[in-house]
Structures are given as C-alpha cells and as structure tokens.
Design a protein around this motif. Structure first.
Motif, short mmCIF file in Angstrom:
data_model
loop_
_atom_site.label_atom_id
_atom_site.label_comp_id
_atom_site.label_asym_id
_atom_site.label_seq_id
_atom_site.Cartn_x
_atom_site.Cartn_y
_atom_site.Cartn_z
N ILE A 39 0.79 -1.39 -0.14
CA ILE A 39 -0.19 -0.01 -0.11
C ILE A 39 1.05 1.32 0.07
CG2 ILE A 39 -0.47 0.11 2.59
CD1 ILE A 39 -3.23 0.89 1.99
N ASP A 40 1.84 1.25 0.61
CA ASP A 40 2.72 2.44 0.86
C ASP A 40 3.57 2.73 -0.41
OD1 ASP A 40 2.19 2.95 3.41
OD2 ASP A 40 3.79 1.94 4.28
N GLU A 41 3.59 1.76 -1.53
CA GLU A 41 4.20 1.92 -2.83
C GLU A 41 3.09 2.15 -4.07
OE1 GLU A 41 6.75 -1.42 -3.72
OE2 GLU A 41 7.54 -1.42 -1.40
N ARG A 42 1.91 2.28 -3.74
CA ARG A 42 0.94 2.53 -4.66
C ARG A 42 0.88 4.03 -4.84
NH1 ARG A 42 -3.70 -1.11 -2.07
NH2 ARG A 42 -2.43 -3.03 -1.59
#
Length: 382
Positions: A379-382
């Motif tokens: 989620i932190d890389e989306r």
C-alpha cells in the motif's frame, strides 16, 4: 458444457413448470391448461389463486372456504401501519413502501420457524402475504392523502375489498368485475424477471417473505413493471398537447421516442391480455360516457399497425390498455405497478412452492473477462 453466452438468459431453459403456458407467436396464454380468455370471463381472481396454488379449480364449497380464509388474513398489524406513516413522511414511492411493508410482515407471522420444505405451511404464508398486500397499498394511499386507513371488509371479494379500502366506497359491479379481471390477467406469466427473481431466492430455501420481497424489487424496475404508468403518462401528454394522437405518435417516432406499451420479449403478436382489457375499456367507456382514452389508444394502435409494426413482431402488450382501465377506476397512476405486484404475488408464490418441491440451487456461471495473475503492490508503494 457450452461456452456460448446467452445475455439475459434469453432462450435458456432452467426449469419445468405446470403453471403457465405461453405461445408468443400466436398470442396464447394459459394457466394450468386453461386459456386466459376463459378464466378472465368465467373465474374470479380467488378461483385463479386456488388454481395456481392447488392445481385445480375449486368447487363451490372449496372456493367458499378458500375465500373466507383469504379474507380473514386481510388485516395488518399496527406496526405495519406505523411504518407506512413514516414512509409517507419520508415521501417514499409506493412500490418501495410495498417492498418494505411486505418484508416487515414476517415479524408477525404465526409460523416463523416453519420449514420451507413444509409446502402447506409455505402456502399458508403465501395466503397471508397475498391477503395483506391490498391492505398495505390502500392504507399507504389514504395516509399520504391525510386520511385514516379503512379496515378491510371480509364480506367483499378480493378485488372489491381493495377498491373499497382505496376509495371508501363499495365499487359498482362493472368496476369490481373489471378490476377482478385485471388481477387475473396479471397473476402469472412464465419465468419473467420478477418471477425468476423470486424462484432464485426460493432456490436457496429462503422463506416466502424473502421471495416476494425480491419479486417486488424486480418488478419495480422500469423495464419490467412500469410500462402501464408510462402509457398513462403518454395519454395525458397527448391530451395536454395541441396534437391528435396519431400526429403525436408520428412525431414521437420521428424523434426516436419509443411508444410505451408496444413490444414484448415473448409475444410477437398482440398480447391476448391486451385484447381482453381493450374490451373492458370499451365497457367502462360506455358506462361512464367518457371514451377519450379508448379513442386515443385505438387510434395509436391502428396507426402503428398500418405502419407495419405488428408484422415486425412489435405489437400492443398488456400495459397498453391496463393504465386506461385503472384510470377509469379512479386508481392513482403511481399505484399501477404496485397493483401489478398485488396480482403477480400469487404467481410468485405458486412458482416458488412448485420449484422448491424439486429444488436445485440456481447458480449460473459467468465468463471472466478481467486481468489475471496480477501482483499486489504494498500500500505504501501505490
């Protein structure tokens, strides 16, 4: 297993039924082998309900007992009336109000834990639902007019009691007979969208309250149950215009507007129910001295027939004349589809009980057309 896609399940056989037979090519409808014309002329709606639920027409004693048991179930709990009052305050639509109230009826059912495989118990539930729908609709309409609902009368027929509770006056013989006939004509019609919805719900062995509530929801859609109101709105629009009916229809077609009440997924010729209701509209027009709606509809039908629509398989369906009939009876336009539900509930119940006797969960397939084998990005890389 075939991979051929049948959108809308058109032409797909999913079950067998003894209830209604339709030949769309010649315009034929039968309930359990009885032509609709014969039933409409010679049987009451109570007789038709008995036929659908029990497989045969009742004799006089059986009909008396059945009608008495149906009339004894007309009353609804105060809690249902209180719900209708709140729905009126919220300006809810009649069809949505009916859906909510029918769902609530299960709370006061005297057999709440009856096994869905107890088919006699299911028919008793069906009788209670069918008996109470007229009371719900009439109460809702009176409440939104600021009037008190009327208590149902057990000495009147199913059709006569509804018209009494709605208007506050006992209907004359012509009105009662006409409305009774309209109920008969709408009671069943094969695996239409609302009936199939009820059967799908029933195939899970859910109770009849769930199935009928689902049927009401399906019938509320404009592609299924709302065409009779559309026809009436068209007639009022014509009446308020400066055009005659034929010119209005010509202009509408030139503008790409579809004439409501024409065309059917099954019938390729004039709906047999439309023929019957046209005749009753003629009777009502003669009795009232007002033939305006009859004139408008027959003129439009003659024009569209001359234009070759019937030859192309596009012909008047039951809705083309039912709205005019209901208007003559003094029924508000937005109750037309709920009245359809009042009648069709008998068919829904018959189909669900019939299907559950040899039940198989309805679980069709779909063809997946989306992507495959994607990876989830944190989620932190989306």
């Amino acid at each position: 297993m075939s991979d051929e896609l049948q959108r809308g399940l058109e032409g797909v056989l999913v079950a067998e039924s003894d209830l209604s037979y339709i030949d769309g090519e010649v315009g034929e409808l039968q309930y359990r082998g009885y032509p609709i014309e014969d039933l409409a002329r010679n049987a009451t709606f109570e007789e038709v309900l008995y036929l659908l639920w029990h497989g045969e027409l009742p004799d006089r004693d059986a009909l008396a007992a059945f009608s008495e048991s149906l009339a004894a179930e007309h009353a609804v709990d105060d809690a249902v009336i209180e719900t209708l009052e709140r729905l009126v305050e919220a300006d809810e639509r009649p069809m949505a109000a009916l859906r909510t109230a029918v769902s609530q009826l299960s709370a006061s059912d005297p057999e709440p834990d009856a096994d869905p495989e107890d088919f006699e118990a299911s028919l008793r539930k069906g009788r209670r639902i069918t008996a109470k729908i007229p009371t719900i609709l009439a109460a809702f309409d009176r409440l939104r007019q600021g009037k008190e609902p009327l208590e149902p009368r057990e000495d009147l027929s199913y059709a006569g009691n509804f018209l009494y509770m709605l208007t506050g006056a006992e209907p004359d013989d012509v009105s009662e007979e006409t409305f009774d006939m309209a109920l008969t004509l709408h009671a069943d019609h094969g695996f239409n969208a609302s009936t199939f919805t009820s059967i799908v719900i029933g195939s899970t062995m859910a109770d009849l309250y769930s199935s009928v509530t689902g049927g009401i929801g399906a019938l509320s859609g404009p592609l299924h149950g709302g065409a009779n109101q559309d026809v009436m709105e068209m007639l009022f629009e014509i009446d308020e215009s400066d055009k005659d009916p034929v010119q209005w229809a010509k202009d509408a077609r030139n503008d790409g507007v579809r004439i409501p009440g024409w065309g059917h997924r099954v019938y390729k010729t004039k709906d047999p129910r439309a023929k019957i209701l046209q005749g009753k509209l003629e009777d009502l027009a003669a009795a009232s001295g007002g033939s305006k709606w009859l004139d408008y509809t027959t003129e439009i039908e003659a024009y569209l027939t001359d234009e070759g629509l019937v030859e192309k398989g596009i012909a008047p369906n039951v809705d083309f004349y039912s709205g005019s009939v209901y208007d003559h009876l003094g029924i508000p336009m937005d109750l037309y589809t709920p009245i359809f539900a009042m009648s069709r509930a008998g068919g829904w119940i018959a189909h669900v009980v019939e299907y559950q006797e040899d039940n198989r969960l309805i679980r069709p397939l779909s063809r997946y057309t989306g992507p495959r084998d994607q990876e989830v990005t944190p989620i932190d890389e989306r």
